[in-house]
Design a protein around this motif. Sequence first.
Motif, PDB file in Angstrom:
ATOM      1  N   HIS A  79      26.159   4.863  23.789  1.00 47.18           N
ATOM      2  CA  HIS A  79      25.478   4.677  22.691  1.00 47.18           C
ATOM      3  C   HIS A  79      23.942   4.915  23.040  1.00 47.18           C
ATOM      4  O   HIS A  79      23.106   5.643  21.920  1.00 47.18           O
ATOM      5  N   GLY A  80      23.414   5.017  24.216  1.00 44.30           N
ATOM      6  CA  GLY A  80      22.175   5.409  24.869  1.00 44.30           C
ATOM      7  C   GLY A  80      21.804   6.949  24.539  1.00 44.30           C
ATOM      8  O   GLY A  80      21.029   7.562  24.210  1.00 44.30           O
ATOM      9  N   LYS A  81      23.336   7.623  25.099  1.00 39.38           N
ATOM     10  CA  LYS A  81      23.116   9.007  25.009  1.00 39.38           C
ATOM     11  C   LYS A  81      22.905   9.339  23.476  1.00 39.38           C
ATOM     12  O   LYS A  81      22.283  10.534  22.958  1.00 39.38           O
ATOM     13  N   GLU A  82      23.789   8.913  22.458  1.00 41.24           N
ATOM     14  CA  GLU A  82      23.627   9.125  21.139  1.00 41.24           C
ATOM     15  C   GLU A  82      22.189   8.810  20.520  1.00 41.24           C
ATOM     16  O   GLU A  82      21.553   9.649  19.581  1.00 41.24           O
ATOM     17  N   LEU A  83      21.349   7.738  21.077  1.00 47.07           N
ATOM     18  CA  LEU A  83      20.278   7.495  20.592  1.00 47.07           C
ATOM     19  C   LEU A  83      19.059   8.692  21.188  1.00 47.07           C
ATOM     20  O   LEU A  83      18.155   9.093  20.609  1.00 47.07           O
ATOM     21  N   ALA A  84      19.318   9.051  22.202  1.00 43.79           N
ATOM     22  CA  ALA A  84      18.746  10.266  22.519  1.00 43.79           C
ATOM     23  C   ALA A  84      19.004  11.467  21.807  1.00 43.79           C
ATOM     24  O   ALA A  84      17.945  12.044  21.672  1.00 43.79           O
ATOM     25  N   GLY A  85      20.180  11.552  21.358  1.00 40.06           N
ATOM     26  CA  GLY A  85      20.310  12.741  20.300  1.00 40.06           C
ATOM     27  C   GLY A  85      19.655  12.590  19.259  1.00 40.06           C
ATOM     28  O   GLY A  85      18.914  13.378  18.492  1.00 40.06           O
ATOM     29  N   GLN A  86      19.484  11.407  18.729  1.00 41.80           N
ATOM     30  CA  GLN A  86      18.692  11.070  17.300  1.00 41.80           C
ATOM     31  C   GLN A  86      17.241  11.296  17.748  1.00 41.80           C
ATOM     32  O   GLN A  86      16.560  11.929  16.774  1.00 41.80           O
ATOM     33  N   GLU A  87      16.822  11.174  19.045  1.00 42.81           N
ATOM     34  CA  GLU A  87      15.414  11.288  19.249  1.00 42.81           C
ATOM     35  C   GLU A  87      15.282  12.702  19.403  1.00 42.81           C
ATOM     36  O   GLU A  87      14.011  13.066  18.996  1.00 42.81           O
ATOM     37  N   ARG A  88      16.107  13.496  19.889  1.00 35.91           N
ATOM     38  CA  ARG A  88      15.776  14.877  19.784  1.00 35.91           C
ATOM     39  C   ARG A  88      15.807  15.416  18.435  1.00 35.91           C
ATOM     40  O   ARG A  88      14.848  16.263  18.215  1.00 35.91           O
ATOM     41  N   ALA A  89      16.368  14.785  17.609  1.00 36.09           N
ATOM     42  CA  ALA A  89      16.577  15.509  16.130  1.00 36.09           C
ATOM     43  C   ALA A  89      14.925  15.165  15.513  1.00 36.09           C
ATOM     44  O   ALA A  89      14.339  15.911  14.946  1.00 36.09           O
ATOM     45  N   VAL A  90      14.421  13.724  15.652  1.00 33.55           N
ATOM     46  CA  VAL A  90      13.391  13.502  15.056  1.00 33.55           C
ATOM     47  C   VAL A  90      12.245  14.254  15.556  1.00 33.55           C
ATOM     48  O   VAL A  90      11.357  14.779  15.164  1.00 33.55           O
ATOM     49  N   GLY A  91      12.074  14.495  17.109  1.00 37.06           N
ATOM     50  CA  GLY A  91      11.036  15.279  17.727  1.00 37.06           C
ATOM     51  C   GLY A  91      11.011  16.483  17.385  1.00 37.06           C
ATOM     52  O   GLY A  91      10.041  17.143  17.183  1.00 37.06           O
ATOM     53  N   ALA A  92      12.238  17.148  17.628  1.00 37.32           N
ATOM     54  CA  ALA A  92      12.375  18.610  17.022  1.00 37.32           C
ATOM     55  C   ALA A  92      11.738  19.012  15.467  1.00 37.32           C
ATOM     56  O   ALA A  92      11.095  19.785  15.493  1.00 37.32           O
ATOM     57  N   ALA A  93      11.995  17.946  14.706  1.00 37.13           N
ATOM     58  CA  ALA A  93      11.697  18.130  13.226  1.00 37.13           C
ATOM     59  C   ALA A  93      10.063  17.987  13.244  1.00 37.13           C
ATOM     60  O   ALA A  93       9.387  18.823  12.584  1.00 37.13           O
ATOM     61  N   GLY A  94       9.509  17.010  13.938  1.00 32.40           N
ATOM     62  CA  GLY A  94       8.291  16.727  13.933  1.00 32.40           C
ATOM     63  C   GLY A  94       7.270  17.723  14.593  1.00 32.40           C
ATOM     64  O   GLY A  94       6.254  18.345  14.107  1.00 32.40           O
ATOM     65  N   PHE A  95       7.701  18.289  15.694  1.00 29.00           N
ATOM     66  CA  PHE A  95       7.044  19.557  16.458  1.00 29.00           C
ATOM     67  C   PHE A  95       7.385  20.523  15.601  1.00 29.00           C
ATOM     68  O   PHE A  95       6.150  21.450  15.740  1.00 29.00           O
ATOM     69  N   ALA A  96       8.307  20.846  14.892  1.00 23.34           N
ATOM     70  CA  ALA A  96       8.521  22.150  14.028  1.00 23.34           C
ATOM     71  C   ALA A  96       7.343  22.215  12.978  1.00 23.34           C
ATOM     72  O   ALA A  96       6.730  23.149  12.696  1.00 23.34           O
ATOM     73  N   VAL A  97       7.060  21.032  12.447  1.00 21.20           N
ATOM     74  CA  VAL A  97       6.104  21.123  11.170  1.00 21.20           C
ATOM     75  C   VAL A  97       4.621  20.635  11.724  1.00 21.20           C
ATOM     76  O   VAL A  97       3.749  20.816  11.006  1.00 21.20           O
ATOM     77  N   GLY A  98       4.654  20.443  12.722  1.00 20.82           N
ATOM     78  CA  GLY A  98       3.342  20.029  13.491  1.00 20.82           C
ATOM     79  C   GLY A  98       2.694  18.578  12.951  1.00 20.82           C
ATOM     80  O   GLY A  98       1.377  18.593  13.069  1.00 20.82           O
TER      81      GLY A  98
END
Length: 430
Positions: A172-191
């Motif tokens: 479950h923790g690993k899945e939450l880390a995967g979701q954090e990866r997605a949120v962070g990648a999107a945010g950094f991509a658009v600035g």
Amino acid sequence: MTTEKNTPLSATDYLIASKQAEIQSLNYLLHMGQLVVMISDLIHALQKERGASNIYLGSKGSQFEQSLQQLIGQTNQHLQAFHQTLSTIHAEISSHAGNSRLLNRIAYVVHGLAGLDGVRHQIHALNIRPDLAIRVYSELISGLLTIVFETADAAVDPTIARVLVAMFNLMHGKELAGQERAVGAAGFAVGTFTAADIQRMQHLIDAQERCFELFTEFANPAALALWQQYASRPYLIDIERLRRIAFTGTPPHRAEQSDHWFDLLTQRIDDLKSVETALEVYLQQLCEQKVHDANASLNQQQDLIQTLGEDAAEGFVVFLTGHDSASLKPASLDQYHPEGLSPRLGRSVFELVQHQAQRLQHMHDELEAARTALEERKLQQKAKALLIKHRKLTEDEAHRLLRQMAMDQGKKLVDVSRAIIEMAEIWRVS
């Protein structure tokens, strides 16, 4: 015509039946452990495919096209292994008492996986929004995790239950880390990170910490040692640095930061998978050893009962290896007068029964700790569901509200959750 009189079943018959029931439960856990391993590998493959799909969609198809097809092929291999394992154990899990909820969870997952190819075609054609594609993968993974949760919740052996609780929380923790990866990648991509993005990331970080705390509480020493080794990785410092940048709301160097963030979180997830694999191996070995030991104990009991029943030898007999017969109260033995058994067999059966009862009670006591952790999660999920329904909140908002209420009242999160559920029951009855 003469009718043969039925012979009443003896204490030894029920003693053997008790051990056979234990072996049956352990065999069931052995098979469910095999399914959990398949689920672990399938979830990891889906997480990797989800990440690549997110980048592919976000780049309008200019990135990760070839990698995505390779990852889809790997996912399909794990998907096939998952279905094969389900087919192998279908008869057993279908006939196992109390499995209605587990079977319902499996039905949900199998139905969702059947529609995965359709979503993949939409992704390939750039015909679906990234957030919707991520949601499909996340819901599939969530469904698979509930199967692991139900397996842990139904485990009757305390050592196996502890491993399953550790594995569920790590997954479950690993899945939450995967979701954090997605949120962070999107945010950094658009600035830009909106207030909702920042709140979402904070929730995911907090939830990961709770999962990993429970993992370390229930993990076996080997998996825990591997976890501690990975906990000192230098890249974790970079992750914390990027988190702080994200929390400012306006990170610089959009494309560079996005790629770097994605690579760092991918490394984190891969390390977590290594710990998960160590747990998988231990779980399988543990289940196999437990079944072997239980069968050996059954054979020992049967041989002992047969030997004592023949009443051929005289003198002292060692009834149970490692059993301290001095701990039994003499009065209990003196007052035990078995009907139809020789004195020596009657005394031995009494000790066997009492030893087995003490061992089962000890197992029950050990199970309480594992089940308490699972019960706390159930209560928190139910309380959040009530807040989402009646207060019109998102899951993140409900989680933050629960945490705030716990802090304000100086109570544990589980106690606040229980109070919300009880209050909802009162209003429903009223």
